[in-house]
Write a protein that holds these residues in place. Structure first.
Motif, short mmCIF file in Angstrom:
data_model
loop_
_atom_site.label_atom_id
_atom_site.label_comp_id
_atom_site.label_asym_id
_atom_site.label_seq_id
_atom_site.Cartn_x
_atom_site.Cartn_y
_atom_site.Cartn_z
N LYS A 119 0.83 -1.21 0.00
CA LYS A 119 0.00 0.00 0.00
C LYS A 119 0.86 1.26 0.00
O LYS A 119 0.52 2.25 -0.64
N ASN A 120 1.97 1.21 0.75
CA ASN A 120 2.84 2.39 0.79
C ASN A 120 3.49 2.65 -0.56
O ASN A 120 3.94 3.75 -0.84
N GLU A 121 3.55 1.60 -1.37
CA GLU A 121 4.08 1.77 -2.73
C GLU A 121 2.95 2.03 -3.72
O GLU A 121 3.17 2.03 -4.93
N LEU A 122 1.73 2.19 -3.21
CA LEU A 122 0.54 2.43 -4.02
C LEU A 122 0.24 1.28 -4.97
O LEU A 122 -0.25 1.49 -6.08
N ILE A 123 0.57 0.07 -4.56
CA ILE A 123 0.26 -1.11 -5.37
C ILE A 123 -1.05 -1.70 -4.85
O ILE A 123 -1.14 -2.09 -3.69
N GLY A 124 -2.06 -1.71 -5.71
CA GLY A 124 -3.38 -2.24 -5.32
C GLY A 124 -3.40 -3.75 -5.42
O GLY A 124 -2.46 -4.37 -5.92
N PRO A 125 -4.51 -4.38 -4.97
CA PRO A 125 -4.59 -5.84 -4.98
C PRO A 125 -4.46 -6.44 -6.39
O PRO A 125 -3.82 -7.48 -6.56
N ASP A 126 -5.05 -5.77 -7.38
CA ASP A 126 -4.98 -6.33 -8.74
C ASP A 126 -3.55 -6.35 -9.25
O ASP A 126 -3.08 -7.34 -9.79
N GLN A 127 -2.89 -5.23 -9.03
CA GLN A 127 -1.51 -5.15 -9.49
C GLN A 127 -0.63 -6.13 -8.72
O GLN A 127 0.27 -6.75 -9.30
N ALA A 128 -0.91 -6.28 -7.44
CA ALA A 128 -0.13 -7.23 -6.65
C ALA A 128 -0.31 -8.63 -7.21
O ALA A 128 0.64 -9.41 -7.31
N ALA A 129 -1.55 -8.94 -7.61
CA ALA A 129 -1.82 -10.28 -8.14
C ALA A 129 -1.12 -10.49 -9.48
O ALA A 129 -0.52 -11.53 -9.73
N SER A 130 -1.17 -9.47 -10.34
CA SER A 130 -0.60 -9.69 -11.66
C SER A 130 0.93 -9.71 -11.63
O SER A 130 1.54 -10.31 -12.50
N SER A 131 1.52 -9.07 -10.62
CA SER A 131 2.98 -9.12 -10.61
C SER A 131 3.53 -10.22 -9.69
O SER A 131 4.73 -10.40 -9.59
N ALA A 132 2.62 -10.97 -9.04
CA ALA A 132 3.08 -12.04 -8.16
C ALA A 132 3.70 -13.16 -8.99
O ALA A 132 3.09 -13.61 -9.96
N ASP A 133 4.89 -13.58 -8.61
CA ASP A 133 5.54 -14.59 -9.45
C ASP A 133 6.04 -15.81 -8.68
O ASP A 133 6.67 -16.69 -9.24
N ASP A 134 5.79 -15.86 -7.40
CA ASP A 134 6.12 -17.10 -6.70
C ASP A 134 5.04 -17.38 -5.65
O ASP A 134 4.12 -16.57 -5.45
N ALA A 135 5.15 -18.51 -4.99
CA ALA A 135 4.11 -18.92 -4.07
C ALA A 135 3.88 -17.87 -2.99
O ALA A 135 2.75 -17.56 -2.61
N ARG A 136 4.96 -17.28 -2.52
CA ARG A 136 4.87 -16.33 -1.42
C ARG A 136 4.12 -15.06 -1.83
O ARG A 136 3.18 -14.63 -1.18
N THR A 137 4.55 -14.48 -2.96
CA THR A 137 3.89 -13.23 -3.39
C THR A 137 2.45 -13.50 -3.81
O THR A 137 1.58 -12.66 -3.63
#
Ligand SMILES: Nc1ncnc2c1ncn2[C@@H]1O[C@H](COP(=O)(O)OP(=O)(O)OP(=O)(O)O)[C@@H](O)[C@H]1O
Ligand SMILES: [Mg+2]
Length: 742
Positions: free
Chosen positions: A148-166
């Motif tokens: 959130k502090n980086e202004l990354i919303g849930p959708d963006q977080a999902a699309s840039s997630a690239d491993d199990a953890r993220t």
């Protein structure tokens, strides 16, 4: 010269007068950054014809905001009311309340604090069937906050997630976000992020605020995170209609990296505002040269630093720094207490101008014990805070439900608290109903009667709960918050439960509830008297305003005013809270490796540098008397643990510190009333405080003959201001000072 410019040096004056392009003031501790901001505001109003309503000044704490307002008030009078001098969070909240409808929110949305947010995450972890040991809500909260502090919303977080953890974090984040929305709630990070979103989604709204705030100022700029920086940029704008911006900060004092603060903001500033002017301030007006040399010796070891600074002071070398290694934490604290008495006794400092800093809150205990024993008045800032106590949180949860009928976390907290037969199974049934109808949990509670899925045993309790909330909600429409609280405390049976309890702690809980009602009452009074903020605050003596006030209280808000009591009280606080403050006398304690720097930080160079900046902040708070102490041995879970000296101590040039051995602290021995007896007598007890009048002639064992010019306090608190004919008359505490009436 213009009045508003007196008391400023040349670069400070330039900073105050500068008009037009964005202004960045980067300067070391105590160089007058905050002072420049205050004078700049006064100058804008007094000389440049700005209207107070055009000013937005961001400070780091509500307390700092109040001080700045007060200073401006002193300069320009009550016109200062229309200014917004606020923290990032209060300013954004004020904007969000006004614009809530645009985001599809109700105006009475709730703020979830750290604890509420964690509860919600715990619930989500459970629902998603995750292992809460492996994926702790605390860890998830930190990860989501970082996004959130980086202004990354849930959708963006999902699309840039690239491993199990993220991916897992993104999943939880999406759930969390949806649940917040359903509950009409925002967390602390959302307060900033949603305002940025508002400005981006509605450029006309951004523009209207830009046209309103023609002057934007930010103190402690080094501690802003990306979201806050973006907010400032959106607010100020970059086009022709941009507002005037002035930010002040010190990269060496950046101590909130864990909240996403980054030095990148200073670099981005110069990139986004290529015509920005940068002013350096190099003269320190706070500390002696010895103190500055020590601070410079430490901070020099950091590799990640902003501009090279050459901070100097005109105050002269001053006395040496005193160091002490105790045998253990109690010995450390006893030495500190002895030294405070000694300084106060000699009239070299007052309790109110003395501060004790430590790395973690738990360290305050040893000091408190010895201060109580020795009768040194003190106040601990932070620690287990009032608003974190269970009973206070419970009552606030009820209160929150009257303001926001969808507040799920609050409803789950208190639906069966006090017990009313709504057990875990019933709660699960209501949750299932809420999920089925896609409504909030509290709304589902209200519809429990219509649903077959709710066990009949729980129904009366649920019904009772809804009645209590509904009645209080009705009352809250017209009554002030303290009345609503009173009603809730009675209706819920909460007070009765505590009164009947045999647990001795419950008595304290009753007092805390009384205190909460008193706080609400005080709030109402302040609003009515108009002393809280300005006319435009939309602030009313109602429940939502009170809840907002409570949500934004920070540790620093309870820092005592040095003038608040006769002689004041010694302030104990963590280093993080100390930012921006100054005291004549400072004790930087617990300088043991593993404690400070904290052991968690020792393996990562970046983290160690952050700890070093924290040390720099601590050292530079002192005006005259700096003390560095450590314990060497500390009790950890009942076992003695040995610590090496903090590595920061070795970074201070050795000749600046005078170490005392781990001997018992100097016994508080006061010389005989008549020096000729030559026999030391033990400290005065309160029985033999001399009774003095203004004009009386006295003798002081150290300062000699003097005349009383002013008196204040009585009994053990009695103080006299005595003119010894050697400059400023000195305040002494009569209980302690070796003063005899002639
Ligand atoms: N030109 C000046 N003349 C006299 N005193 C000054 C001057 N400038 C600043 N001071 C005093 O020096 C002290 C430090 O100033 P201030 O708190 O504004 O510094 P700062 O740079 O904001 O420090 P920090 O980095 O710790 O926040 C204050 O007591 C202030 O009143
Ligand atoms: Mg400052």
């Amino acid at each position: 010269m213009n009045d508003l410019l007196t008391g400023l040096n040349e670069p400070q004056r330039q900073a105050v007068e500068h008009a037009g392009s964005p202004l960045l003031i980067v300067a070391g501790a105590g160089s007058g950054k905050t002072r420049v901001l205050t004078h700049r505001i006064a100058y804008l109003l007094g000389e440049r014809g700005a209207h107070p309503g055009e000013i937005l000044a961001i400070t780091f704490t509500n307390k700092a905001a109040a001080e700045m307002r007060e200073r401006v008030d002193a300069l320009i009078g009550p016109r200062s009311r229309a200014m917004w001098v606020l923290t990032f969070h209060s300013a954004c909240l004020r904007i969000l309340r006004r614009e809530a409808h645009r985001l599809g929110w109700k105006q009475s949305f709730t703020i979830y604090d750290t604890d509420d947010a964690r509860r919600l995450l715990t619930q989500i972890v459970k629902e998603l069937g995750l292992d809460s040991k492996k994926h702790s809500p605390r860890w998830l909260a930190a990860e989501i906050s970082r996004l959130k502090n980086e202004l990354i919303g849930p959708d963006q977080a999902a699309s840039s997630a690239d491993d199990a953890r993220t991916k897992l974090v993104a999943d939880v984040y999406a759930q969390y976000d949806e649940r917040l929305r359903l509950a009409q709630a925002v967390d602390f990070d959302d307060i900033i992020g949603s305002t940025v979103h508002l400005f981006r989604a509605f450029p006309e709204v951004a523009k209207s605020y830009r046209m309103r705030f023609r002057h934007v100022m930010v103190d402690e700029y080094q501690d802003t995170n990306h979201a806050q920086y973006t907010l400032v940029r959106e607010l100020v704008g970059t086009g022709d209609d941009r507002a005037e911006l002035c930010v002040v900060g010190d990269a060496d004092q950046s101590i909130y990296a864990f909240r996403g603060a980054t030095i990148r903001n200073i670099i981005e500033f110069e990139r986004d505002f290529p015509d920005a002017k940068t002013i350096l301030l190099e003269q320190n007006y706070r500390s002696t040269q010895t103190i500055l040399d020590a601070a410079n010796g430490v901070i020099r070891n950091n590799t990640e630093r902003g501009r090279e600074k050459r901070l100097w002071s005109d105050e002269g070398p001053g006395g040496r720094i005193l160091g002490h290694t105790g045998d253990n934490e109690h010995d450390e604290a006893a030495w500190v207490a002895g030294r405070i008495d000694e300084l106060v006794d000699a009239g070299d400092t007052s309790f109110g101008d003395t501060a004790i800093f430590y790395r973690t809150n738990a360290q305050s205990r040893a000091f408190e014990e010895v201060f109580v024993r020795r009768g040194i008045p003190y106040k601990v800032v932070g620690g287990v805070r009032f608003y974190e106590r269970k009973e206070v949180r419970d009552m606030l949860a009820y209160l929150k439900l009257t303001a926001n009928p969808d507040d799920t976390v609050s409803a789950m907290r208190v639906v069966n608290n006090p017990k009313r037969g709504v057990g875990d199974r019933a709660v699960a049934e209501v949750e299932a109903l809420a999920a089925r109808l896609r409504i909030s949990f509290p709304e589902a509670l209200h519809r429990a009667d219509e649903s077959a899925g709710i066990s009949s045993r729980a129904r009366p309790g649920i019904r009772r709960f809804c009645e209590i909330i509904d009645a209080a909600t009705e009352l809250a429409k017209t009554a002030p918050p303290e009345e609503v609280l009173d009603r809730l405390i009675a209706d819920t049976g909460y007070l009765e439960g505590l009164e009947q309890s045999k647990d001795p702690q419950d008595e304290g809980r009753i007092e805390n509830l009384q205190e909460l009602v008193a706080v609400a009452h005080e709030f109402t009074e302040q609003v009515v008297r108009g002393t809280v903020d300005d006319d435009e605050a939309d602030l009313e003596a109602d429940v939502p305003s009170f809840l907002e006030h409570v949500a934004l209280v920070s540790d620093a808000d309870s820092i005592p005013d040095p003038e608040s009591q006769e002689g004041g009280v010694v302030t104990l606080m963590t280093l993080h809270t100390a930012k921006g403050l100054e005291f004549d006398t400072v004790f930087l304690t617990g300088l043991d490796d593993g404690l400070f720097p904290h052991e968690r930080s020792m393996n990562k160079p970046g983290d160690l540098e952050e700890e070093r900046r924290l040390a720099y902040v601590g050292l530079t708070r002192a005006r005259k008397h700096l003390h560095l102490t450590r314990a060497g041995t500390r009790n950890v879970f009942g076992q003695p643990e040995y610590y090496a000296a903090s590595r920061f101590l070795a970074e201070i040039p050795g000749d600046l510190i005078e170490w005392s051995e781990s001997a018992p602290p100097p016994a508080r021995v006061v010389k005989s009333k008549s020096p000729s007896f030559g026999q030391p007598i033990v400290m005065r007890n309160s029985g033999d405080v001399p009774v003095l009048d203004v004009g009386d002639r006295v003798t002081h064992d150290k300062y000699g003959l003097g005349r009383v010019v002013e008196l204040k306090g009585s009994g053990p608190r009695a103080q006299a201001r005595i003119d010894f004919g050697d400059g400023e008359p000195k305040w002494v505490i009569l209980r302690l000072a070796p003063v005899t009436k002639l």
